[in-house]
Design an enzyme around this catalytic site. Sequence first.
Site, PDB file in Angstrom:
ATOM      1  N   ILE A   1      -4.176   9.175  -8.125  1.00 48.49           N
ATOM      2  CA  ILE A   1      -4.427   9.094  -9.561  1.00 48.49           C
ATOM      3  C   ILE A   1      -5.905   9.295  -9.874  1.00 48.49           C
ATOM      4  O   ILE A   1      -6.261   9.960 -10.850  1.00 48.49           O
ATOM      5  CB  ILE A   1      -3.930   7.741 -10.101  1.00 48.49           C
ATOM      6  CG1 ILE A   1      -2.398   7.680 -10.047  1.00 48.49           C
ATOM      7  CG2 ILE A   1      -4.418   7.501 -11.527  1.00 48.49           C
ATOM      8  CD1 ILE A   1      -1.818   6.303 -10.315  1.00 48.49           C
ATOM      9  N   GLY A   2      -6.781   8.726  -9.071  1.00 48.71           N
ATOM     10  CA  GLY A   2      -8.209   8.885  -9.310  1.00 48.71           C
ATOM     11  C   GLY A   2      -8.642  10.333  -9.232  1.00 48.71           C
ATOM     12  O   GLY A   2      -9.388  10.820 -10.095  1.00 48.71           O
TER      13      GLY A   2
ATOM     14  N   SER B   1      -0.747  -2.396 -12.922  1.00 42.45           N
ATOM     15  CA  SER B   1       0.467  -1.912 -12.245  1.00 42.45           C
ATOM     16  C   SER B   1       1.694  -2.567 -12.865  1.00 42.45           C
ATOM     17  O   SER B   1       1.636  -3.724 -13.300  1.00 42.45           O
ATOM     18  CB  SER B   1       0.409  -2.264 -10.752  1.00 42.45           C
ATOM     19  OG  SER B   1       1.657  -2.017 -10.123  1.00 42.45           O
TER      20      SER B   1
ATOM     21  N   TYR C   1      -1.030  -8.327  -4.221  1.00 41.35           N
ATOM     22  CA  TYR C   1      -1.288  -7.111  -4.991  1.00 41.35           C
ATOM     23  C   TYR C   1      -0.970  -7.339  -6.469  1.00 41.35           C
ATOM     24  O   TYR C   1      -1.782  -7.023  -7.347  1.00 41.35           O
ATOM     25  CB  TYR C   1      -0.448  -5.957  -4.446  1.00 41.35           C
ATOM     26  CG  TYR C   1      -0.554  -4.691  -5.265  1.00 41.35           C
ATOM     27  CD1 TYR C   1      -1.685  -3.904  -5.206  1.00 41.35           C
ATOM     28  CD2 TYR C   1       0.499  -4.297  -6.095  1.00 41.35           C
ATOM     29  CE1 TYR C   1      -1.798  -2.736  -5.960  1.00 41.35           C
ATOM     30  CE2 TYR C   1       0.404  -3.134  -6.847  1.00 41.35           C
ATOM     31  CZ  TYR C   1      -0.738  -2.360  -6.769  1.00 41.35           C
ATOM     32  OH  TYR C   1      -0.834  -1.219  -7.523  1.00 41.35           O
TER      33      TYR C   1
ATOM     34  N   THR D   1     -13.728   5.512  -9.867  1.00 46.33           N
ATOM     35  CA  THR D   1     -13.742   4.912  -8.531  1.00 46.33           C
ATOM     36  C   THR D   1     -12.408   5.180  -7.847  1.00 46.33           C
ATOM     37  O   THR D   1     -11.379   5.319  -8.500  1.00 46.33           O
ATOM     38  CB  THR D   1     -14.005   3.400  -8.597  1.00 46.33           C
ATOM     39  OG1 THR D   1     -12.955   2.753  -9.329  1.00 46.33           O
ATOM     40  CG2 THR D   1     -15.343   3.122  -9.271  1.00 46.33           C
ATOM     41  N   GLY D   2     -12.446   5.240  -6.533  1.00 49.62           N
ATOM     42  CA  GLY D   2     -11.229   5.574  -5.796  1.00 49.62           C
ATOM     43  C   GLY D   2     -10.748   6.957  -6.170  1.00 49.62           C
ATOM     44  O   GLY D   2      -9.552   7.171  -6.395  1.00 49.62           O
ATOM     45  N   GLY D   3     -11.684   7.913  -6.230  1.00 50.83           N
ATOM     46  CA  GLY D   3     -11.356   9.239  -6.758  1.00 50.83           C
ATOM     47  C   GLY D   3     -11.041  10.302  -5.736  1.00 50.83           C
ATOM     48  O   GLY D   3     -10.916  11.469  -6.089  1.00 50.83           O
TER      49      GLY D   3
END
Length: 250
Positions: free
Chosen positions: A18-19, A137, A150, A12-14
């Site tokens: 990083i994705g 993180s 966050y 996801t979030g690719g």
Amino acid sequence: MGQLDGKTAVVTGGSTGIGFASARRFVEEGAHVYLTGRRQERLDAAVASIGERTTGVRGDVADPADVDRLYERIAADGRRVDVVFANAGVGEPAPLAQITEENIDFHLGVNVKGTIFTVQKALPLLNDHASVILSASIWTIEGPEGFSLYAATKTAARSFARTWANELKDRGIRVNAISPGTIDTPGLDGAVGVHTGQGRQTKEFLVSRIPLGRIGTPEDVADVVLFLASEQSRFVTGIELFVDGGAVQV
């Protein structure tokens, strides 16, 4: 032979950062990868760049219906899932005195609810002995000013890795979290406002605190994600693995 030959992975979030780097690494190692992203244009560009064995499914992980569509597509293709990298995340500055309900809903929606449903809705398709990787993180440890939402929502990923590793142990499914440090991604640039003078100074300060003396790259993280996705980490579950050049380690 690649480390993920014949495997099916979800990232996801690719579309970027990083994705994207992790999806490309998975494909290089033989996997077929399903990518998600909120912006169709960026998603199409990512799929075209990676090339073969890549399928893009537009969607927002904060919307359970979009997550359902992702797994419906995988099932319709006759595939089961071996790797889930729940990478999608958001982070915007929101000092305590200025936090709004909208800020809270935005961060919780993507970083917590989105992570939960990305993994939960994968369960019927997950093969036994699959690998689930969650994105946390180092800011959960550092406590940067203005990023309490966050940091708090990314802390959830660390907790999920422990509890879900226990819940899924009977199926041999491993669940781990990665905690990237300062990585050269569009997300970092947006968070620190790198296009301003103050933002560039902030980025330089962050780099100055890294013992290895440089900013990380998405590929640095992707190699670690591959380790957790592959059989090389077959006896590893429930951990938080830092990819930060030593920033919060020494």
